[in-house]
Design an enzyme around this catalytic site. Structure first.
Site, mmCIF file in Angstrom:
data_model
loop_
_atom_site.group_PDB
_atom_site.id
_atom_site.type_symbol
_atom_site.label_atom_id
_atom_site.label_comp_id
_atom_site.label_asym_id
_atom_site.label_seq_id
_atom_site.Cartn_x
_atom_site.Cartn_y
_atom_site.Cartn_z
ATOM 1 N N LYS A 79 31.087 -40.935 63.715
ATOM 2 C CA LYS A 79 31.903 -40.131 64.310
ATOM 3 C C LYS A 79 31.652 -39.292 65.787
ATOM 4 O O LYS A 79 30.134 -38.938 65.632
ATOM 5 C CB LYS A 79 32.467 -39.101 63.276
ATOM 6 C CG LYS A 79 33.739 -38.460 63.393
ATOM 7 C CD LYS A 79 34.256 -37.660 62.304
ATOM 8 C CE LYS A 79 35.250 -36.644 62.610
ATOM 9 N NZ LYS A 79 35.683 -35.904 61.621
ATOM 10 N N SER A 154 40.563 -36.652 60.279
ATOM 11 C CA SER A 154 40.160 -36.747 61.733
ATOM 12 C C SER A 154 39.174 -38.017 61.830
ATOM 13 O O SER A 154 39.289 -38.592 62.880
ATOM 14 C CB SER A 154 39.659 -35.458 62.000
ATOM 15 O OG SER A 154 38.526 -35.116 61.605
ATOM 16 N N SER A 178 38.912 -34.749 56.162
ATOM 17 C CA SER A 178 38.845 -35.759 57.144
ATOM 18 C C SER A 178 38.127 -36.805 56.797
ATOM 19 O O SER A 178 37.943 -37.724 57.607
ATOM 20 C CB SER A 178 38.308 -35.189 58.352
ATOM 21 O OG SER A 178 39.310 -34.397 59.003
HETATM 22 N N1 GLN Z 1 43.115 -32.389 58.725
HETATM 23 C C1 GLN Z 1 42.633 -31.326 58.459
HETATM 24 C C2 GLN Z 1 42.749 -30.334 59.717
HETATM 25 O O1 GLN Z 1 43.438 -30.703 60.604
HETATM 26 C C3 GLN Z 1 41.210 -31.470 58.014
HETATM 27 C C4 GLN Z 1 40.297 -31.525 59.482
HETATM 28 C C5 GLN Z 1 38.898 -32.006 59.065
HETATM 29 O O2 GLN Z 1 38.453 -32.220 57.826
HETATM 30 N N2 GLN Z 1 38.180 -32.158 60.048
HETATM 31 O O3 GLN Z 1 42.154 -29.293 59.906
#
Ligand code: GLN
Length: 468
Positions: A79, A154, A178
């Site tokens: 990532k 994400s 994420s």
């Molecule tokens: N979808 C969640 C957010 O927008 C989690 C993001 C993440 O785990 N980096 O914060």
């Protein structure tokens, strides 16, 4: 030979038996990326030449008869918010478009010691903020299962890359879901380790009290291999833990599994409900004892997360000011350099969270918002403590729904935040959890979340292995 369906274990065995070389399989993955990634857009940058060079070195070791690690010569994707020395690290943001990582994250260093191959960096929502990869400044990733749908986020690029066979495994980061939510949307395995189990050094900080690096893989066994390689104390991360992850004894018969009733209420897609109930039944048939439990503060978790997370985001992202890193826009004075750089370099969702966080932390509001959210966080943690005094594991859906279509939630940030409802409590409590694909109902992948006690990853992994 085509290696897209091979697990890490199978690739390793083939390498050791000299059925194929690491150079061969690395080229195969790179070719598949060239072929498929135009449509999917899982990768933001490739490391083709160096990857082949790394593979040649492993082949040399094998031909010399040296013993190799299970991860040696195995190609992975990372990532783009995790630093790999000399490779781009954009975090999906214009503000870091031309930024090159000056050092390796500890997790990467450990994989390099094992001689894994680094194919390239994967797409994400800008600075890991989002649930669909639609917030990437470089365009979204498509779900390989259905190109009209999001891969989740994400870590959507990493999950899509694994699903499409463009790497043997990938790394993601999980602050509020994420790793698990994209794994669930793409039909792969994603493990979010206990807070402190894997070093955060070299992971671009989003919300430091919640962030963890973890593996996204085809199988549970692979997730364990990658987790074992990355876990461990690191002097460079003051929140990493000093003891090794215990290898727990496991027996499915008599294993106590809790089903939190708050996770099966309105808002849950009936297809997801059905698939998860079937999986729970499978555990019961295998001899586990299933009981309904309550996590009474579940409904407050999102509110708490969406105050604590942006508060930490607003502090962590202050470093992208046009002076220290990446993009820098001119201005008449220092403050206009800051403002112009951040206005041009940061996307809408990131700016929204920075503003929300700065507000929640400001004088007069701190007690009402940030402090209150921290108190709720403590209650959520207590809910889990109580539950784990009665049961060994918890089973829940990973997400209330399957992969949604592009644009479906972009107009309403709250609708997007609701996608995290089953994943954020785990981060707030610092617990480990895995998402594994279950038999789908209705065509699209569905993820089962297994949550365990702090540092009991091994129990989660062993239980997950049972569901084949
Ligand atoms: N979808 C969640 C957010 O927008 C989690 C993001 C993440 O785990 N980096 O914060």
């Amino acid at each position: 030979m085509e290696f897209d369906q091979f697990t890490i274990k199978q690739l390793h065995e083939g390498l050791v038996k000299k059925e194929f070389s690491s150079t061969e399989l690395t080229s195969d993955f790179l070719n598949r990326i060239r072929e498929k990634d135009k449509a999917i857009h899982a990768f933001l940058s490739l490391n083709s030449e160096e990857a082949i060079g790394q593979a040649e070195k492993v082949d040399e070791m094998i031909s010399q008869g040296e013993k190799i690690d299970v991860l040696s010569g195995i190609p992975c994707a990372v990532k783009d918010n995790i630093l790999v020395e000399n490779l781009p690290a954009t975090a999906g943001s214009k503000i870091l478009e031309n930024y090159i990582a000056p050092y390796d994250a500890t997790a990467i260093k450990k994989l390099k010691e094992k001689k894994s191959i680094f194919l390239g960096k994967t797409n994400l929502d800008e600075f890991a903020m989002g649930s669909s990869t639609e917030n990437s400044a470089f365009g979204p990733t498509k779900n390989p299962v259905d190109l009209n749908r999001v891969p989740g986020g994400s870590s959507g690029g990493s999950a899509a890359a694994v699903k499409a066979g463009m790497c043997a495994f990938a790394l993601g980061s999980d602050t509020g879901g994420s790793i698990r939510q994209p794994a669930s949307f793409c039909g792969v395995v994603g493990l979010k380790p206990t807070y402190g189990a894997v070093s955060r050094y070299g992971l671009m900080a989003m919300a430091s009290s919640l962030d963890q690096i973890g593996p996204i893989t085809k199988t549970v066994e692979d997730a364990e291999i990658v987790f074992d390689a990355m876990a461990g104390y690191d002097l460079l991360d003051s929140t990493s833990v000093k003891f090794p992850i215990p290898d727990l004894r496991f027996k499915i018969q008599g294993l106590r599994i809790g089903i939190p009733k708050e996770y099966f209420q309105k808002g849950l897609d009936p297809k997801v409900d059905e698939a998860i109930k079937k999986a729970i039944k499978q555990f019961e048939d295998l001899g586990a004892s299933i009981e309904e439990i309550s996590l009474p503060h579940t409904s407050d978790a999102l509110a708490s997360y969406y105050l604590i997370m942006p508060s930490e985001v607003s502090a962590n992202l202050a470093r992208y000011d046009g002076i220290k890193y990446g993009l820098s826009k001119e201005g008449d004075d220092l403050i206009s350099v800051y403002l112009n750089t951040r206005k041009e370099g940061l996307g809408q969702e990131v700016r929204r969270r920075v503003m929300l966080g700065a507000y929640a932390l400001s004088a007069g509001y701190y007690d009402a918002f940030y402090l209150k959210a921290q108190k709720v966080r403590a209650l959520i943690k207590q809910d889990f403590e109580k539950a784990f005094s009665k049961v060994d594991l918890l089973l829940t859906p990973t997400s209330p729904q399957t992969a949604f279509k592009f644009g479906e939630k972009t107009a309403d940030p709250l609708a997007m935040y609701l996608a995290d409802i089953y994943t954020v409590p785990v981060n707030l409590a610092g617990l480990p959890a895995i998402s594994i694909p279950v038999e789908p109902v209705g065509g699209l992948p569905i993820g089962l979340q297994i949550i365990g006690r702090w540092f009991e990853e091994k129990l989660i992994l062993k239980a997950a292995q049972e569901l084949k």
